[in-house]
Motif scaffolding. Structure first.
Motif, PDB file in Angstrom:
ATOM      1  N   GLN A  67      49.232 -15.756  -3.643  1.00 31.94           N
ATOM      2  CA  GLN A  67      47.706 -15.828  -3.977  1.00 31.94           C
ATOM      3  C   GLN A  67      47.054 -16.327  -2.559  1.00 31.94           C
ATOM      4  O   GLN A  67      47.418 -17.063  -1.903  1.00 31.94           O
ATOM      5  CB  GLN A  67      47.603 -16.887  -5.048  1.00 31.94           C
ATOM      6  N   GLY A  68      45.682 -16.130  -2.461  1.00 33.72           N
ATOM      7  CA  GLY A  68      45.013 -16.486  -1.360  1.00 33.72           C
ATOM      8  C   GLY A  68      44.876 -15.304  -0.429  1.00 33.72           C
ATOM      9  O   GLY A  68      44.343 -15.728   0.891  1.00 33.72           O
ATOM     10  N   GLU A  69      45.843 -14.577  -0.016  1.00 35.06           N
ATOM     11  CA  GLU A  69      46.084 -13.550   1.015  1.00 35.06           C
ATOM     12  C   GLU A  69      44.721 -12.686   1.050  1.00 35.06           C
ATOM     13  O   GLU A  69      44.063 -12.436   0.123  1.00 35.06           O
ATOM     14  CB  GLU A  69      47.192 -12.692   0.867  1.00 35.06           C
ATOM     15  N   LEU A  70      44.561 -12.309   2.412  1.00 39.05           N
ATOM     16  CA  LEU A  70      43.234 -11.205   2.505  1.00 39.05           C
ATOM     17  C   LEU A  70      44.294 -10.023   3.273  1.00 39.05           C
ATOM     18  O   LEU A  70      44.357 -10.178   4.405  1.00 39.05           O
ATOM     19  CB  LEU A  70      42.443 -12.067   3.533  1.00 39.05           C
ATOM     20  N   THR A 120      40.224 -16.437  -3.655  1.00 39.18           N
ATOM     21  CA  THR A 120      40.266 -15.249  -4.181  1.00 39.18           C
ATOM     22  C   THR A 120      41.332 -14.396  -3.209  1.00 39.18           C
ATOM     23  O   THR A 120      40.872 -14.149  -2.115  1.00 39.18           O
ATOM     24  CB  THR A 120      38.972 -14.505  -4.508  1.00 39.18           C
ATOM     25  N   THR A 121      42.193 -13.631  -3.817  1.00 37.03           N
ATOM     26  CA  THR A 121      43.136 -12.703  -3.124  1.00 37.03           C
ATOM     27  C   THR A 121      42.399 -11.567  -2.989  1.00 37.03           C
ATOM     28  O   THR A 121      41.666 -11.187  -3.974  1.00 37.03           O
ATOM     29  CB  THR A 121      44.449 -12.632  -3.989  1.00 37.03           C
ATOM     30  N   VAL A 122      42.233 -11.021  -1.635  1.00 34.29           N
ATOM     31  CA  VAL A 122      41.603  -9.812  -1.418  1.00 34.29           C
ATOM     32  C   VAL A 122      42.453  -8.672  -0.808  1.00 34.29           C
ATOM     33  O   VAL A 122      43.235  -8.991  -0.062  1.00 34.29           O
ATOM     34  CB  VAL A 122      40.481  -9.996  -0.561  1.00 34.29           C
ATOM     35  N   SER A 170      39.898  -6.339  11.575  1.00 29.25           N
ATOM     36  CA  SER A 170      40.046  -7.481  12.681  1.00 29.25           C
ATOM     37  C   SER A 170      39.235  -8.713  12.401  1.00 29.25           C
ATOM     38  O   SER A 170      39.557  -9.682  12.602  1.00 29.25           O
ATOM     39  CB  SER A 170      39.917  -6.744  14.177  1.00 29.25           C
ATOM     40  N   ALA A 171      38.147  -8.322  11.720  1.00 29.54           N
ATOM     41  CA  ALA A 171      37.229  -9.447  11.246  1.00 29.54           C
ATOM     42  C   ALA A 171      37.710 -10.200  10.068  1.00 29.54           C
ATOM     43  O   ALA A 171      37.513 -11.423   9.756  1.00 29.54           O
ATOM     44  CB  ALA A 171      35.732  -8.752  11.137  1.00 29.54           C
ATOM     45  N   LEU A 172      38.539  -9.551   9.172  1.00 32.95           N
ATOM     46  CA  LEU A 172      38.898 -10.284   8.037  1.00 32.95           C
ATOM     47  C   LEU A 172      40.290 -10.586   7.794  1.00 32.95           C
ATOM     48  O   LEU A 172      40.459 -11.632   7.346  1.00 32.95           O
ATOM     49  CB  LEU A 172      38.452  -9.314   6.859  1.00 32.95           C
ATOM     50  N   CYS A 173      41.100  -9.828   8.038  1.00 27.71           N
ATOM     51  CA  CYS A 173      42.415  -9.572   7.634  1.00 27.71           C
ATOM     52  C   CYS A 173      43.574 -10.293   8.503  1.00 27.71           C
ATOM     53  O   CYS A 173      43.904 -10.174   9.573  1.00 27.71           O
ATOM     54  CB  CYS A 173      42.881  -8.401   7.425  1.00 27.71           C
ATOM     55  N   SER A 174      44.244 -11.463   7.879  1.00 29.42           N
ATOM     56  CA  SER A 174      45.309 -11.928   8.652  1.00 29.42           C
ATOM     57  C   SER A 174      46.659 -10.854   8.416  1.00 29.42           C
ATOM     58  O   SER A 174      47.692 -11.267   9.429  1.00 29.42           O
ATOM     59  CB  SER A 174      45.750 -13.322   8.054  1.00 29.42           C
ATOM     60  N   ARG A 175      46.527 -10.374   7.590  1.00 29.42           N
ATOM     61  CA  ARG A 175      47.734  -9.470   7.300  1.00 29.42           C
ATOM     62  C   ARG A 175      47.327  -7.898   7.083  1.00 29.42           C
ATOM     63  O   ARG A 175      46.444  -7.489   6.665  1.00 29.42           O
ATOM     64  CB  ARG A 175      48.441  -9.648   6.108  1.00 29.42           C
ATOM     65  N   VAL A 176      48.076  -6.988   7.692  1.00 27.82           N
ATOM     66  CA  VAL A 176      47.698  -5.739   7.532  1.00 27.82           C
ATOM     67  C   VAL A 176      48.835  -4.825   7.160  1.00 27.82           C
ATOM     68  O   VAL A 176      50.048  -5.092   7.647  1.00 27.82           O
ATOM     69  CB  VAL A 176      46.989  -4.969   9.071  1.00 27.82           C
ATOM     70  N   GLY A 206      52.327  -6.967   8.641  1.00 29.93           N
ATOM     71  CA  GLY A 206      52.354  -7.923   9.488  1.00 29.93           C
ATOM     72  C   GLY A 206      51.005  -8.275  10.044  1.00 29.93           C
ATOM     73  O   GLY A 206      49.955  -7.684   9.491  1.00 29.93           O
ATOM     74  N   GLY A 207      50.850  -8.815  11.310  1.00 28.41           N
ATOM     75  CA  GLY A 207      49.413  -9.303  11.838  1.00 28.41           C
ATOM     76  C   GLY A 207      49.031  -8.031  12.606  1.00 28.41           C
ATOM     77  O   GLY A 207      49.945  -7.159  12.829  1.00 28.41           O
ATOM     78  N   LEU A 208      47.599  -8.173  12.626  1.00 28.10           N
ATOM     79  CA  LEU A 208      46.953  -7.060  13.312  1.00 28.10           C
ATOM     80  C   LEU A 208      47.414  -7.107  14.857  1.00 28.10           C
ATOM     81  O   LEU A 208      47.750  -6.029  15.190  1.00 28.10           O
ATOM     82  CB  LEU A 208      45.757  -7.090  13.099  1.00 28.10           C
ATOM     83  N   ASN A 209      47.294  -8.383  15.458  1.00 25.43           N
ATOM     84  CA  ASN A 209      47.480  -8.320  16.800  1.00 25.43           C
ATOM     85  C   ASN A 209      48.968  -7.688  17.197  1.00 25.43           C
ATOM     86  O   ASN A 209      48.888  -6.981  18.128  1.00 25.43           O
ATOM     87  CB  ASN A 209      47.126  -9.748  17.170  1.00 25.43           C
TER      88      ASN A 209
END
Lengths: 321, 266
Positions: free
Chosen positions: A43-46, A202-204, A215-221, A233-236
């Protein structure tokens, strides 16, 4: 167990095509949209969900939002299986399709919202406070009495977003929410989603082809290709694996300066500037920088990562998509 | 209770948007009236030429026509969400929107649309009913009114059931199935005449597959005092229930079909 749990999810579409030249015979082809998809989310992930067209992104979203029934596999969202207990599940989620409206086309926005309140059985007080908040944040007041069909795409997207959040869902799915939008609308929607995620928890989960969204929003892709998960995992971290070429543009106070650069750098002179292309794994950026500084007084220096779309295209290619 | 509230709220909202352009609404309502008046004219021509059909007098034929017209177009006014373009809605992926809301699909489909323009057709149907009653000297006793209401109510259920066949097929087939129209619109045109004027295969079609004869002809034949095939009176009350059966069966079939819904690409 995680909030969202997906294991071994498969979905095959059977496409029947008429054989050319024959009257009745039809060809049956199977399209494997998902082949054993797995993931977990809290919960709470984007989460950003990317992949080329036809990779299975929309199919995943549609199964998770209770629209499609998969052939096999297991899904629970907050302990509920979307297709077995559809009504209970969809009462807690919001869904936005970038390409399809969910509100009433000929009806003023306010009336549509009012009907949604009845559909989701939201109490008057709850609805009023939520609507006031959304109206302020998304600047909807001037649009409220306009029929949906008369709104521009950017306005409509804001209206759709608010409509999907009236019942305060704990999970929001967005299928290409920024498709076709201008820069201002895109930024507004990104800011809004970030805020919604941060302030209300809110989980998105969103699909997109716009890497700026990610890159603007997501900590996880998550990357999907041919119905399977290829990266999570992470975008970077994802980008650094494919980020093979960098470009640096440098201007010297004295334009005649010609720096001596380490092996592996390509230099192109552009008017009064030098454009240097190098591979960070061969030439570390700090080494290049000190070499540039030794040559003379730098007036201006810009570093440019490689075009993100090209990176993603390279990545898809390498992953065999 | 909540469902009724959802329905009335939807209908109010949609009526409001339909009536937003009063001139266009008036013109279209008149067009509907003219169209249905044409249908009535066809019946009047038959009456004028032959004085009636089989043992049915002109006035009785007008009553049959009127009840059919009222039943069918009441369905189209209030059930437009199911009778109007549901096949293309499903084929274009519109079902996605219904599936992501915490309400049953049937409930949402019926709340999807209304068509107040059909009031023009109802006006013609009422005229026929009144003219027919006057011609046959029919007095509207309590039991006759009850039979009429029952015929219309269950007739509407049956028509909705028939349109659900089309909706179910659209889930599986990408092509429009005009064939089903033979049952719905075809049934309306044929069964505005009493069933016993038709040859056996057509009688069977509209008694077993699409039982217009049971929901409509049996009770109306009692209203005009000439029971079809000499059946006892209780049949006039029981037969229309077949409309509810058709709707119930088709609702079950449709809900099974939904499980196979495959949406559209995006």
């Amino acid at each position: 167990m995680s909030y969202i749990h997906v294991s071994d999810l498969s979905k095959t579409y059977i496409v029947r095509k008429k054989k050319s030249g024959s009257f009745l015979a039809r060809e049956k082809t199977e399209v494997k949209a998902l082949q054993g998809m797995n993931f977990e989310a809290e919960q709470g992930e984007l989460i950003g969900y990317i992949g080329p067209n036809g990779a299975g992104k929309s199919t995943t979203i549609k199964i998770l939002s209770g629209i499609l029934t998969p052939d096999s596999g297991e899904v629970t969202v907050g302990g509920v299986c979307p297709w077995k207990d559809r009504k209970r599940h969809v009462g807690r989620i919001g869904v936005v399709f970038g390409q399809r409206t969910q509100l009433w086309w000929d009806v003023p926005v306010r009336d549509s919202y009012d009907l949604l309140r009845d559909i989701y059985r939201v109490s008057r007080a709850d609805y009023d406070s939520q609507l006031r908040r959304l109206t302020d944040v998304l600047d909807l007041e001037p649009l409220m009495n306009t029929p949906l069909r008369m709104l521009s795409l950017g306005q409509r997207m804001r209206v759709e977003l608010a409509g999907s959040l009236l019942h305060r869902p704990e999970l929001l799915f967005l299928d290409e929410p920024t498709i076709g939008l201008d820069a201002v609308s895109k930024l507004m929607i990104r800011d809004f989603l970030k805020q919604e995620n941060r302030e209300n928890g809110t989980t998105v989960m969103l699909t997109t082809h716009d890497m700026e969204d990610i890159s603007a929003l997501c900590s996880r892709v998550m990357v999907i290709g041919k119905g399977q998960k290829l990266y999570d995992g992470g975008l970077n971290e994802l980008l650094s694996a494919y980020d093979t070429v960098h470009i640096m543009t440098v201007r010297y106070a004295d334009p005649s300066v010609c720096p001596v650069l380490p092996e592996g750098c390509e230099t192109v002179a552009e008017e009064d500037a030098l454009k240097i292309t190098y591979r960070p794994d061969a030439v570390p950026t700090p080494v290049l920088l000190s070499a540039l500084q030794e040559a003379g007084t730098i007036r201006d220096l810009t570093a440019q990562p490689q075009n993100i779309d090209r990176l993603v295209a390279d990545m898809y290619k390498e992953m065999g998509m | 209770m909540n469902t009724i509230r959802f329905y009335t709220h939807s209908i109010r909202m949609l009526m409001k948007s339909r009536l937003q352009y009063p001139l266009s609404f008036t013109v279209q309502t008149l067009a509907q009236l003219v169209m249905e008046a044409g249908e009535m004219l066809a019946v009047l021509l038959v009456i004028d030429r032959f004085g009636g059909l089989k043992e049915w007098s002109g006035g009785e034929m007008l009553i049959f026509f009127g009840v059919m017209s009222i039943t069918f177009y009441m369905t189209e006014i209030f059930g437009r969400g199911i009778t109007g373009g549901i096949d293309s809605m499903i084929r274009q992926g519109g079902m996605d929107t219904l599936l992501i809301r915490p309400r049953s699909i049937m409930e949402q489909m019926i709340c999807r649309d209304v068509d107040p323009r059909r009031i023009g057709c109802i006006a013609v149907g009422l005229t026929a009913l009144i003219a027919g009653s006057a011609q046959t000297g029919l007095t509207w006793t309590f039991i006759r009114i009850l039979l009429l209401l029952e015929a219309v109510f269950f007739g509407m259920m049956m028509v909705l059931g028939l349109f659900l066949i089309e909706a179910t097929c659209s889930i599986f087939s990408v092509r429009s199935l005009e064939m089903i129209n033979a049952l719905t619109y075809g049934g309306r045109s044929a069964c505005q005449y009493p069933i016993d004027v038709f040859p056996r295969p057509i009688r069977l079609l509209f008694s077993v597959v699409a039982p217009f004869s049971l929901t409509l002809h049996v009770p109306v034949s009692f209203i005009v005092g000439k029971p079809l095939f000499g059946w006892p009176q209780w049949t006039a009350f029981v037969c229309p229930l077949s409309g509810a059966v058709i709707l119930a069966v088709m609702t079950v079939v449709f809900n099974i079909g939904i499980k196979h819904y495959r949406s559209t690409g995006s």
